[in-house]
Design a protein around this motif. Structure first.
Motif, mmCIF file in Angstrom:
data_model
loop_
_atom_site.group_PDB
_atom_site.id
_atom_site.type_symbol
_atom_site.label_atom_id
_atom_site.label_comp_id
_atom_site.label_asym_id
_atom_site.label_seq_id
_atom_site.Cartn_x
_atom_site.Cartn_y
_atom_site.Cartn_z
ATOM 1 N N UNK A 44 70.097 -55.219 -87.511
ATOM 2 C CA UNK A 44 70.497 -56.435 -88.223
ATOM 3 C C UNK A 44 71.685 -56.140 -89.136
ATOM 4 N N UNK A 45 71.644 -55.005 -89.818
ATOM 5 C CA UNK A 45 72.772 -54.620 -90.664
ATOM 6 C C UNK A 45 74.055 -54.469 -89.844
ATOM 7 N N UNK A 46 73.925 -54.002 -88.597
ATOM 8 C CA UNK A 46 75.092 -53.744 -87.769
ATOM 9 C C UNK A 46 75.472 -54.919 -86.871
ATOM 10 N N UNK A 47 74.803 -56.046 -87.013
ATOM 11 C CA UNK A 47 75.034 -57.196 -86.138
ATOM 12 C C UNK A 47 76.461 -57.727 -86.281
ATOM 13 N N UNK A 48 76.959 -58.350 -85.219
ATOM 14 C CA UNK A 48 78.307 -58.916 -85.232
ATOM 15 C C UNK A 48 78.438 -60.068 -86.228
ATOM 16 N N UNK A 49 77.376 -60.832 -86.407
ATOM 17 C CA UNK A 49 77.387 -61.955 -87.352
ATOM 18 C C UNK A 49 76.017 -62.046 -87.991
ATOM 19 N N UNK A 50 75.992 -62.249 -89.305
ATOM 20 C CA UNK A 50 74.710 -62.337 -90.003
ATOM 21 C C UNK A 50 74.856 -63.188 -91.249
ATOM 22 N N UNK A 51 73.709 -63.614 -91.797
ATOM 23 C CA UNK A 51 73.672 -64.401 -93.030
ATOM 24 C C UNK A 51 72.574 -63.867 -93.934
ATOM 25 N N UNK A 52 72.758 -64.040 -95.224
ATOM 26 C CA UNK A 52 71.747 -63.673 -96.197
ATOM 27 C C UNK A 52 70.887 -64.866 -96.560
ATOM 28 N N UNK A 53 70.031 -64.692 -97.563
ATOM 29 C CA UNK A 53 69.147 -65.769 -98.005
ATOM 30 C C UNK A 53 69.970 -66.943 -98.538
ATOM 31 N N UNK A 54 69.688 -68.139 -98.015
ATOM 32 C CA UNK A 54 70.387 -69.330 -98.456
ATOM 33 C C UNK A 54 71.781 -69.511 -97.899
ATOM 34 N N UNK A 55 72.220 -68.607 -97.047
ATOM 35 C CA UNK A 55 73.572 -68.662 -96.490
ATOM 36 C C UNK A 55 73.547 -69.196 -95.065
ATOM 37 N N UNK A 56 74.546 -69.979 -94.708
ATOM 38 C CA UNK A 56 74.744 -70.432 -93.338
ATOM 39 C C UNK A 56 76.182 -70.111 -92.933
ATOM 40 N N UNK A 57 76.379 -69.914 -91.633
ATOM 41 C CA UNK A 57 77.706 -69.514 -91.166
ATOM 42 C C UNK A 57 78.007 -70.148 -89.825
ATOM 43 N N UNK A 58 79.197 -70.735 -89.705
ATOM 44 C CA UNK A 58 79.635 -71.356 -88.455
ATOM 45 C C UNK A 58 80.733 -70.513 -87.822
ATOM 46 N N UNK A 59 80.672 -70.383 -86.491
ATOM 47 C CA UNK A 59 81.654 -69.606 -85.755
ATOM 48 C C UNK A 59 82.090 -70.365 -84.505
ATOM 49 N N UNK A 60 83.379 -70.223 -84.161
ATOM 50 C CA UNK A 60 83.883 -70.698 -82.876
ATOM 51 C C UNK A 60 84.124 -69.474 -82.004
ATOM 52 N N UNK A 102 69.736 -64.771 -90.790
ATOM 53 C CA UNK A 102 69.874 -64.647 -89.341
ATOM 54 C C UNK A 102 70.895 -63.570 -88.978
ATOM 55 N N UNK A 103 70.770 -63.045 -87.770
ATOM 56 C CA UNK A 103 71.709 -62.018 -87.300
ATOM 57 C C UNK A 103 71.759 -62.033 -85.787
ATOM 58 N N UNK A 104 72.970 -61.911 -85.227
ATOM 59 C CA UNK A 104 73.118 -61.860 -83.773
ATOM 60 C C UNK A 104 74.320 -61.013 -83.382
ATOM 61 N N UNK A 105 74.300 -60.550 -82.146
ATOM 62 C CA UNK A 105 75.428 -59.851 -81.537
ATOM 63 C C UNK A 105 76.101 -60.775 -80.529
ATOM 64 N N UNK A 106 77.401 -60.604 -80.367
ATOM 65 C CA UNK A 106 78.190 -61.416 -79.432
ATOM 66 C C UNK A 106 78.796 -60.483 -78.397
ATOM 67 N N UNK A 107 78.553 -60.784 -77.121
ATOM 68 C CA UNK A 107 79.106 -59.935 -76.069
ATOM 69 C C UNK A 107 79.587 -60.811 -74.914
ATOM 70 N N UNK A 150 70.072 -62.637 -80.287
ATOM 71 C CA UNK A 150 69.574 -63.038 -81.601
ATOM 72 C C UNK A 150 68.537 -62.028 -82.073
ATOM 73 N N UNK A 151 68.878 -61.264 -83.103
ATOM 74 C CA UNK A 151 67.960 -60.273 -83.656
ATOM 75 C C UNK A 151 66.889 -60.928 -84.527
ATOM 76 N N UNK A 152 67.315 -61.857 -85.374
ATOM 77 C CA UNK A 152 66.365 -62.532 -86.250
ATOM 78 C C UNK A 152 66.948 -63.855 -86.701
ATOM 79 N N UNK A 153 66.082 -64.725 -87.188
ATOM 80 C CA UNK A 153 66.536 -65.987 -87.744
ATOM 81 C C UNK A 153 66.703 -67.080 -86.712
ATOM 82 N N UNK A 154 67.731 -67.903 -86.890
ATOM 83 C CA UNK A 154 67.892 -69.126 -86.114
ATOM 84 C C UNK A 154 69.363 -69.411 -85.887
ATOM 85 N N UNK A 155 69.683 -69.904 -84.694
ATOM 86 C CA UNK A 155 71.062 -70.240 -84.365
ATOM 87 C C UNK A 155 71.104 -71.566 -83.624
#
Length: 328
Positions: free
Chosen positions: A110-126, A139-144, A154-159
């Motif tokens: 999760x620490x090494x994920x391509x994109x992640x968020x902390x508590x109360x944080x949301x993030x949008x990506x194109x 939440x945390x996920x890798x993009x390939x 998706x490692x954890x959380x919600x997307x």
């Protein structure tokens, strides 16, 4: 009359939530009521979105009730007056809860994920193919992406995923530890829930395949399913306004109070607990996620509870104090 639970568009849901917040922030007026009515009359989808949100709130009367608004206003004033005190208390609590926070540390992937968020944080990506994703809190996920497929893990959380229109021949696949979810030109939510993955389809369809290789199943718009490594659960209706979190709101319908606190806890740090005697209480309503203190302040006006606040890092919902017995 049964409530139409089929999803509405993200734009319309956003507008309905904006109207709900606007009414909660302003005193009632003929002009505001007329503007709202004009918006409702513009299309049947506007009326459906308003019914879905408003129908829930009428059963609870939380954010829109005058008493709730007063509670929120008092809460906001208190926050301003005690900002320095809360900061100092938070620093003290950081030291006292060091061991507990360490136990909640994220795993290395999760620490090494391509994109992640902390508590109360949301993030949008194109993404490179113009698909859009939005990560929820914690939440945390890798993009390939390669020449064969477009993939997320998706490692954890919600997307929330909205695949790009077009003729890209590569399949779009979201993976979790439980299996693969192949988008069929769609908008959908993937959420990790313990040792399972929840899929909620908002538009078109998604093909779900558990990791053990058994035959998968296509889940259509307005449906949800829980996927385990060795099986798919039964399909059921998607929750009302399942993607409201992407607009800063949490919408729940007849949810156990403990589950509501668990969801709110994903948007804040520290301990948010519930007295065991209140576990049978259930709740419906819409709550703002940008400030969970506001959401908590909306509970006492409608439920027999009070908020026991030791610091911003240690909060518990407990039974309302019994009324004092008058002396003879």
């Amino acid at each position: 009359m049964s409530l139409d639970r089929t999803p509405v568009s993200a734009r319309v849901l956003d507008e309905a939530i904006a109207w709900q917040l606007r009414l909660g922030d302003h005193a009632a007026s003929m002009q505001l009521d007329a503007e709202l009515q004009r918006w409702l009359n513009q299309s049947a989808e506007h009326a459906k979105a308003w019914a879905q949100l408003g129908g829930i709130d009428r059963r609870l009367g939380t954010i829109n009730s005058p008493s709730a608004r007063r509670a929120l206003q008092r809460n906001a004033a208190t926050k301003r007056q005690h900002a320095v005190s809360r900061t100092l208390l938070g620093l003290v609590l950081l030291g006292s809860l060091g061991i507990g926070l360490a136990l909640q540390a994220r795993p290395l992937p999760v620490w090494l994920a391509d994109a992640s968020t902390g508590a109360g944080e949301q993030r949008s990506l194109t993404l490179d193919d113009n698909s859009r994703i939005q990560l929820n809190s914690r939440s945390a996920l890798d993009i390939h992406f390669d020449e064969r497929r477009r993939g997320l893990f998706l490692h954890q959380g919600e997307v929330l995923v909205e695949t790009a229109p077009g003729s890209d021949p590569r399949p779009f696949i979201v993976e979790t530890a439980q299996g693969d979810l192949r988008a069929l030109g769609t908008r959908f939510i993937v959420r990790r829930e313990g040792n399972a993955t929840r899929l909620i389809v908002l538009r078109s369809a998604v093909a779900a395949h558990p990791d053990d290789g058994q035959t998968g199943r296509t889940i259509g718009a307005g449906e949800q399913v829980l996927m385990h490594r060795n099986r798919l659960g039964e399909s059921s209706a998607a929750p009302i306004a399942a993607d409201a979190w992407s607009h800063g709101m949490l919408v729940v319908d007849d949810l156990p109070l403990g589950e509501l606190l668990k969801k709110l806890g994903e948007y804040r740090r520290g301990y948010l607990g519930l007295d065991p005697s209140l576990e049978s209480l259930r709740i419906s309503g819409s709550f703002p996620l940008h400030d969970t203190d506001w959401a908590l302040a909306a509970l006492p006006p409608s439920l027999p509870v009070r908020i026991e606040r030791h610091t911003d890092w240690w909060i518990k919902v407990v039974p309302a104090e019994p009324a004092a017995v008058p002396s003879k």
